[in-house]
Motif scaffolding. Structure first.
Motif, PDB file in Angstrom:
ATOM      1  N   THR A  24       0.834  -1.207   0.000  1.00 43.47           N
ATOM      2  CA  THR A  24       0.000   0.000   0.000  1.00 43.47           C
ATOM      3  C   THR A  24       0.867   1.254   0.000  1.00 43.47           C
ATOM      4  O   THR A  24       1.791   1.374   0.806  1.00 43.47           O
ATOM      5  CB  THR A  24      -0.923   0.010   1.237  1.00 43.47           C
ATOM      6  OG1 THR A  24      -1.748  -1.160   1.217  1.00 43.47           O
ATOM      7  CG2 THR A  24      -1.804   1.249   1.254  1.00 43.47           C
ATOM      8  N   PHE A  25       0.561   2.184  -0.913  1.00 41.06           N
ATOM      9  CA  PHE A  25       1.282   3.446  -1.031  1.00 41.06           C
ATOM     10  C   PHE A  25       0.388   4.600  -0.581  1.00 41.06           C
ATOM     11  O   PHE A  25      -0.774   4.685  -0.991  1.00 41.06           O
ATOM     12  CB  PHE A  25       1.696   3.692  -2.485  1.00 41.06           C
ATOM     13  CG  PHE A  25       2.772   2.768  -2.991  1.00 41.06           C
ATOM     14  CD1 PHE A  25       4.113   3.064  -2.791  1.00 41.06           C
ATOM     15  CD2 PHE A  25       2.448   1.609  -3.688  1.00 41.06           C
ATOM     16  CE1 PHE A  25       5.112   2.234  -3.269  1.00 41.06           C
ATOM     17  CE2 PHE A  25       3.442   0.759  -4.172  1.00 41.06           C
ATOM     18  CZ  PHE A  25       4.775   1.072  -3.964  1.00 41.06           C
ATOM     19  N   ILE A  26       0.946   5.527   0.232  1.00 41.62           N
ATOM     20  CA  ILE A  26       0.197   6.677   0.742  1.00 41.62           C
ATOM     21  C   ILE A  26       0.919   7.959   0.320  1.00 41.62           C
ATOM     22  O   ILE A  26       2.106   8.136   0.583  1.00 41.62           O
ATOM     23  CB  ILE A  26       0.061   6.636   2.277  1.00 41.62           C
ATOM     24  CG1 ILE A  26      -0.284   5.226   2.776  1.00 41.62           C
ATOM     25  CG2 ILE A  26      -1.005   7.624   2.741  1.00 41.62           C
ATOM     26  CD1 ILE A  26      -0.297   5.101   4.288  1.00 41.62           C
ATOM     27  N   HIS A  27       0.183   8.875  -0.304  1.00 36.11           N
ATOM     28  CA  HIS A  27       0.772  10.070  -0.924  1.00 36.11           C
ATOM     29  C   HIS A  27       0.989  11.218   0.063  1.00 36.11           C
ATOM     30  O   HIS A  27       0.609  11.171   1.229  1.00 36.11           O
ATOM     31  CB  HIS A  27      -0.110  10.535  -2.082  1.00 36.11           C
ATOM     32  CG  HIS A  27      -1.470  11.001  -1.665  1.00 36.11           C
ATOM     33  ND1 HIS A  27      -1.694  12.229  -1.092  1.00 36.11           N
ATOM     34  CD2 HIS A  27      -2.700  10.402  -1.731  1.00 36.11           C
ATOM     35  CE1 HIS A  27      -2.983  12.377  -0.816  1.00 36.11           C
ATOM     36  NE2 HIS A  27      -3.624  11.281  -1.202  1.00 36.11           N
ATOM     37  N   GLN A  28       1.546  12.303  -0.466  1.00 35.41           N
ATOM     38  CA  GLN A  28       1.916  13.488   0.303  1.00 35.41           C
ATOM     39  C   GLN A  28       0.765  14.497   0.405  1.00 35.41           C
ATOM     40  O   GLN A  28      -0.232  14.390  -0.316  1.00 35.41           O
ATOM     41  CB  GLN A  28       3.136  14.163  -0.355  1.00 35.41           C
ATOM     42  CG  GLN A  28       2.836  15.022  -1.583  1.00 35.41           C
ATOM     43  CD  GLN A  28       2.651  14.236  -2.867  1.00 35.41           C
ATOM     44  OE1 GLN A  28       2.462  13.031  -2.866  1.00 35.41           O
ATOM     45  NE2 GLN A  28       2.705  14.956  -3.985  1.00 35.41           N
ATOM     46  N   LEU A  29       0.933  15.484   1.273  1.00 31.38           N
ATOM     47  CA  LEU A  29       0.025  16.630   1.350  1.00 31.38           C
ATOM     48  C   LEU A  29      -0.042  17.307  -0.013  1.00 31.38           C
ATOM     49  O   LEU A  29       0.984  17.570  -0.640  1.00 31.38           O
ATOM     50  CB  LEU A  29       0.551  17.626   2.391  1.00 31.38           C
ATOM     51  CG  LEU A  29      -0.165  18.982   2.491  1.00 31.38           C
ATOM     52  CD1 LEU A  29      -1.551  18.816   3.083  1.00 31.38           C
ATOM     53  CD2 LEU A  29       0.674  19.955   3.326  1.00 31.38           C
ATOM     54  N   GLY A  30      -1.266  17.568  -0.490  1.00 34.59           N
ATOM     55  CA  GLY A  30      -1.412  18.218  -1.773  1.00 34.59           C
ATOM     56  C   GLY A  30      -1.157  17.301  -2.962  1.00 34.59           C
ATOM     57  O   GLY A  30      -0.998  17.779  -4.086  1.00 34.59           O
ATOM     58  N   GLY A  31      -1.137  16.009  -2.720  1.00 38.39           N
ATOM     59  CA  GLY A  31      -0.931  15.040  -3.788  1.00 38.39           C
ATOM     60  C   GLY A  31      -2.147  14.145  -3.954  1.00 38.39           C
ATOM     61  O   GLY A  31      -3.209  14.394  -3.385  1.00 38.39           O
ATOM     62  N   LEU A  33      -3.113   9.757  -5.486  1.00 44.95           N
ATOM     63  CA  LEU A  33      -2.538   8.435  -5.753  1.00 44.95           C
ATOM     64  C   LEU A  33      -1.691   8.386  -7.023  1.00 44.95           C
ATOM     65  O   LEU A  33      -0.858   7.479  -7.202  1.00 44.95           O
ATOM     66  CB  LEU A  33      -3.642   7.379  -5.793  1.00 44.95           C
ATOM     67  CG  LEU A  33      -4.801   7.529  -6.792  1.00 44.95           C
ATOM     68  CD1 LEU A  33      -4.413   7.073  -8.187  1.00 44.95           C
ATOM     69  CD2 LEU A  33      -6.012   6.721  -6.300  1.00 44.95           C
ATOM     70  N   SER A  34      -1.855   9.357  -7.934  1.00 42.68           N
ATOM     71  CA  SER A  34      -1.111   9.329  -9.193  1.00 42.68           C
ATOM     72  C   SER A  34       0.392   9.516  -8.996  1.00 42.68           C
ATOM     73  O   SER A  34       1.177   9.152  -9.881  1.00 42.68           O
ATOM     74  CB  SER A  34      -1.636  10.400 -10.150  1.00 42.68           C
ATOM     75  OG  SER A  34      -1.334  11.708  -9.685  1.00 42.68           O
ATOM     76  N   VAL A  35       0.813  10.042  -7.855  1.00 43.75           N
ATOM     77  CA  VAL A  35       2.239  10.242  -7.614  1.00 43.75           C
ATOM     78  C   VAL A  35       2.982   8.907  -7.575  1.00 43.75           C
ATOM     79  O   VAL A  35       4.193   8.845  -7.766  1.00 43.75           O
ATOM     80  CB  VAL A  35       2.468  11.052  -6.316  1.00 43.75           C
ATOM     81  CG1 VAL A  35       2.305  10.178  -5.065  1.00 43.75           C
ATOM     82  CG2 VAL A  35       3.848  11.722  -6.324  1.00 43.75           C
ATOM     83  N   TRP A  36       2.228   7.830  -7.365  1.00 46.03           N
ATOM     84  CA  TRP A  36       2.813   6.492  -7.288  1.00 46.03           C
ATOM     85  C   TRP A  36       2.683   5.707  -8.591  1.00 46.03           C
ATOM     86  O   TRP A  36       2.959   4.505  -8.619  1.00 46.03           O
ATOM     87  CB  TRP A  36       2.151   5.697  -6.163  1.00 46.03           C
ATOM     88  CG  TRP A  36       2.304   6.306  -4.808  1.00 46.03           C
ATOM     89  CD1 TRP A  36       1.316   6.835  -4.030  1.00 46.03           C
ATOM     90  CD2 TRP A  36       3.510   6.428  -4.036  1.00 46.03           C
ATOM     91  NE1 TRP A  36       1.831   7.287  -2.837  1.00 46.03           N
ATOM     92  CE2 TRP A  36       3.165   7.052  -2.811  1.00 46.03           C
ATOM     93  CE3 TRP A  36       4.841   6.069  -4.267  1.00 46.03           C
ATOM     94  CZ2 TRP A  36       4.112   7.315  -1.826  1.00 46.03           C
ATOM     95  CZ3 TRP A  36       5.782   6.344  -3.287  1.00 46.03           C
ATOM     96  CH2 TRP A  36       5.408   6.960  -2.085  1.00 46.03           C
ATOM     97  N   ASP A  37       2.262   6.335  -9.678  1.00 47.34           N
ATOM     98  CA  ASP A  37       2.018   5.605 -10.928  1.00 47.34           C
ATOM     99  C   ASP A  37       3.214   4.747 -11.344  1.00 47.34           C
ATOM    100  O   ASP A  37       3.068   3.567 -11.665  1.00 47.34           O
ATOM    101  CB  ASP A  37       1.681   6.574 -12.064  1.00 47.34           C
ATOM    102  CG  ASP A  37       0.257   7.112 -11.993  1.00 47.34           C
ATOM    103  OD1 ASP A  37      -0.526   6.621 -11.154  1.00 47.34           O
ATOM    104  OD2 ASP A  37      -0.068   8.034 -12.776  1.00 47.34           O
TER     105      ASP A  37
END
Length: 262
Positions: A24-31, A33-37
Motif C-alpha cells: 500500500t502506497f500513501i501520498h503526500q500533502l497536496g498530492g 494516488l497518481s504520484v505512485w504511478d
C-alpha cells in the motif's frame, strides 16, 4: 474505484496482476494516488498494489469535521477491511509517512513492513505556525499561490528542468486539491507527534530521505530510523519527493527491502 470509508467517499486503485502480498502506497500533502504511478507499475507483477486518495485529496471527499492523522490511520484500516486485506506492506511519503507511522502503532499486526520517505515523527513547535499559515492561505486565496513555492521544496531545479511532464502532473494535482481538504490536512500535520512512541514499532522498517529536502530535513527522517530498532536509513540525491526524483533508486531499495528475510 470508489468506496465509502468512515462516511467519506474514497477513491482507490488496486493493481493485482501478480496476486502477491499487499503493498500500500500513501501520498503526500497536496498530492493524490497518481504520484505512485511509476512505482505501482514496477511492483504490480509481484504484489497486490493499493493506492488511494487521502481525505480532501484527489477524488476523495473532504470531511465536514476536522481530522487528525489518527483518523487517517483509521481510514486506512477501514479501507483494508473493505478490500479484505488482513495485512500489508506499507509505504508512505511525507504526510503519507506520518499516516504510515500512526498505522504501524495503531495496528501493528496488520503491517508486514514499513517504509517511510521524507517524513518526520512529529511537527516541532517552531513548525506548527507554518502549517497554520498554509491552511489560512489555502482557505483565503485557494491553491494557486501555493504551487510555485511548494514545487521548489518538493523537486530540485535539475529534476524540474529534465522532467517537465512529471512536474506538470504533480503541479496539476496540487493546483486542483480542494483548499479545505488541504487546510484540514495542514492542521492534522500541525498536531502530529508520535516521536515518544516510535520505539514500540517492531516491524522491519526502511526510511528514505532526500539530501536536498529543506521542508523535512534528512535528520528528521533519520531520527525516525534511530527511534525504531533495526530500522534502515537511506539518503538519495533528491529534494522532498525522493521516490519521484529517484524513482529507479527508490524502487531498487524498496524491492531489496521487501525481499529480505524477516
Amino acid at each position: 474505484m470508489q468506496v465509502n470509508i468512515n462516511g467519506i467517499e474514497t477513491r482507490y486503485v488496486l493493481s493485482n496482476e501478480g496476486g502477491g502480498p499487499w503493498l500500500t502506497f500513501i501520498h503526500q500533502l497536496g498530492g493524490d494516488l497518481s504520484v505512485w504511478d511509476q512505482l505501482a507499475g514496477y511492483f504490480r507483477d509481484d504484489y497486490t498494489v493499493l493506492r488511494y486518495d487521502l481525505r480532501g485529496h484527489g477524488e476523495t471527499a473532504v470531511s465536514s469535521e476536522p481530522f487528525t492523522i489518527a483518523d487517517l490511520s483509521r481510514d486506512l484500516a477501514a479501507l483494508l477491511d473493505a478490500l479484505d486485506a488482513p495485512r500489508t506492506h506499507l509505504v508512505g511519503m511525507s504526510m503519507g509517512g506520518m499516516v504510515a507511522q500512526q498505522f504501524a502503532l495503531d495496528y501493528p499486526s496488520r503491517v508486514d513492513t514499513l517504509t517511510i520517505a521524507d517524513s518526520t515523527g512529529g511537527t516541532p513547535p517552531e513548525g506548527r505556525a507554518l502549517f497554520d499559515q498554509r491552511a489560512a492561505a489555502a482557505r483565503q486565496d485557494g491553491m494557486a499561490p501555493l504551487v510555485s513555492a511548494t514545487l521548489s521544496r518538493w523537486l530540485t531545479p535539475g529534476f524540474q528542468a529534465a522532467h517537465p511532464e512529471a512536474v506538470e502532473q504533480i503541479s496539476e494535482v496540487l493546483s486542483h486539491t480542494l483548499p479545505e481538504g488541504y487546510a484540514k490536512a495542514c492542521e492534522a500535520l500541525r498536531d502530529f507527534d508520535v516521536r515518544s512512541k516510535l520505539g514500540a514499532i517492531r516491524c522491519p522498517t526502511l526510511t528514505v530521505a532526500g539530501r536536498h529536502d529543506t521542508g523535512t530535513p534528512p535528520a528528521a527522517t533519520q531520527a525516525v530510523a534511530d527511534a525504531i530498532e533495526g530500522a534502515q536509513f537511506e539518503l538519495l540525491d533528491a529534494a522532498h519527493l525522493a521516490p519521484v526524483e529517484q524513482a529507479h533508486r527508490f524502487a531498487a531499495l524498496l524491492e531489496t527491502f521487501l525481499e529480505r528475510p524477516v
